[in-house]
Design a protein around this motif. Structure first.
Motif, short mmCIF file in Angstrom:
data_model
loop_
_atom_site.label_atom_id
_atom_site.label_comp_id
_atom_site.label_asym_id
_atom_site.label_seq_id
_atom_site.Cartn_x
_atom_site.Cartn_y
_atom_site.Cartn_z
N UNK A 30 -7.31 35.33 37.65
CA UNK A 30 -6.11 34.62 38.06
C UNK A 30 -5.51 35.27 39.30
N UNK A 31 -4.94 34.47 40.16
CA UNK A 31 -4.17 35.03 41.26
C UNK A 31 -2.71 35.15 40.83
N UNK A 32 -1.95 36.01 41.47
CA UNK A 32 -0.58 36.27 41.08
C UNK A 32 0.44 35.54 41.94
N UNK A 33 1.72 35.72 41.64
CA UNK A 33 2.79 35.05 42.38
C UNK A 33 2.72 35.25 43.89
N UNK A 34 2.40 36.44 44.34
CA UNK A 34 2.33 36.70 45.78
C UNK A 34 1.28 35.82 46.45
N UNK A 35 0.14 35.66 45.77
CA UNK A 35 -0.91 34.82 46.34
C UNK A 35 -0.48 33.36 46.40
N UNK A 36 0.21 32.91 45.35
CA UNK A 36 0.72 31.53 45.37
C UNK A 36 1.73 31.35 46.50
N UNK A 37 2.59 32.33 46.68
CA UNK A 37 3.58 32.27 47.75
C UNK A 37 2.90 32.18 49.12
N UNK A 38 1.85 32.94 49.28
CA UNK A 38 1.12 32.94 50.56
C UNK A 38 0.49 31.58 50.84
N UNK A 39 -0.12 30.99 49.80
CA UNK A 39 -0.76 29.68 49.98
C UNK A 39 0.27 28.61 50.32
N UNK A 40 1.39 28.62 49.60
CA UNK A 40 2.45 27.64 49.85
C UNK A 40 3.01 27.81 51.25
N UNK A 41 3.20 29.04 51.68
CA UNK A 41 3.74 29.30 53.02
C UNK A 41 2.80 28.80 54.09
N UNK A 64 5.86 32.71 39.29
CA UNK A 64 5.07 31.76 40.07
C UNK A 64 5.95 30.61 40.56
N UNK A 65 6.82 30.11 39.67
CA UNK A 65 7.76 29.06 40.08
C UNK A 65 8.62 29.55 41.25
N UNK A 66 9.17 30.74 41.12
CA UNK A 66 9.99 31.30 42.20
C UNK A 66 9.19 31.43 43.49
N UNK A 67 7.92 31.80 43.36
CA UNK A 67 7.09 32.02 44.53
C UNK A 67 6.83 30.74 45.32
N UNK A 91 13.49 26.78 29.21
CA UNK A 91 13.88 25.69 30.09
C UNK A 91 14.98 26.13 31.06
N UNK A 92 15.99 26.79 30.56
CA UNK A 92 17.09 27.24 31.42
C UNK A 92 16.64 28.31 32.40
N UNK A 93 15.69 29.13 32.00
CA UNK A 93 15.14 30.12 32.92
C UNK A 93 14.38 29.42 34.05
N UNK A 94 13.68 28.35 33.72
CA UNK A 94 12.98 27.59 34.75
C UNK A 94 13.97 26.98 35.74
#
Length: 205
Positions: A30-41, A64-67, A91-94
């Protein structure tokens, strides 16, 4: 780029008839939040969808959601879940993490949903949980129902269940591309005509 869809895990706590996933994948890469952030950016999509497998199985799903939130309120972030692990607290945390839409799968308006997803007690959990979440008033919960040969006669009942729970519903068409199982497809002209009649009734609701 309009939409990017990430399958954040191949593991799932259900074993649905219309899906090629199911069960837990040991030593899954699995890739982590940082990798997801990089792809989205890099891709700059307007919409990001997070699914699986079951994304709530990931301990870092909130991160991951935050990223995904790279450009103010964009992208519009959707999380797709079977809801088995869903609680008010999660749900509220999301919502705090910036999630825009929660999509919860529902195949039948009753306990037949448990059989289809091979997860006993799932419908009862959703029936107790979803109305509580809807009462927060964020208007961001959408039931997601894949139309198959087994449930197309329940389309209207599913819409009524969504209304009863205070949420919206969307429909998609089942495809055998993932499973190779054509038994869940509409089989003949008679069933196709019946499906058309169901949708005509749905429009009049």
């Amino acid at each position: 780029l309009l939409t990017v869809s990430f399958e954040v895990t191949l593991s799932c706590n259900c074993n649905c008839k219309h899906c090629d996933l199911g069960g837990f994948k040991k030593e899954e890469e699995q890739i982590g939040p940082r990798e997801y952030a990089k792809i989205v950016k890099e891709l700059k999509p307007l919409v990001v969808q997070l699914s699986g497998g079951e994304p709530l199985l990931r301990k870092d799903i909130l991160e991951i959601v935050r990223a995904t939130k790279q450009f103010g309120n964009l992208p519009y972030t959707i999380l797709v879940t079977n809801g088995a692990l869903l609680t008010e607290e999660i749900y509220l945390k999301f919502k705090k993490a910036g999630l825009n839409q929660l999509s919860i799968s529902l195949d039948f308006p009753d306990t037949r949903h448990d059989d289809f997803r091979r997860h006993p007690g799932l419908f009862s959990h959703l029936e107790k949980t979803i109305p509580k979440l809807a009462k927060y008033g964020f208007d961001d919960i959408i039931l997601n129902s894949a139309i198959t040969r087994e449930n197309f006669r329940e389309i209207i009942a599913l819409a009524k269940k969504a209304k009863e729970w205070g949420v919206k519903i969307s429909y998609s068409a089942y495809t055998p591309l993932r499973t190779g199982n054509r038994e869940l497809c509409i089989q003949d002209e008679r069933e196709k005509k019946e499906l058309e009649e169901v949708f005509e009734k749905l429009i009049l609701l």
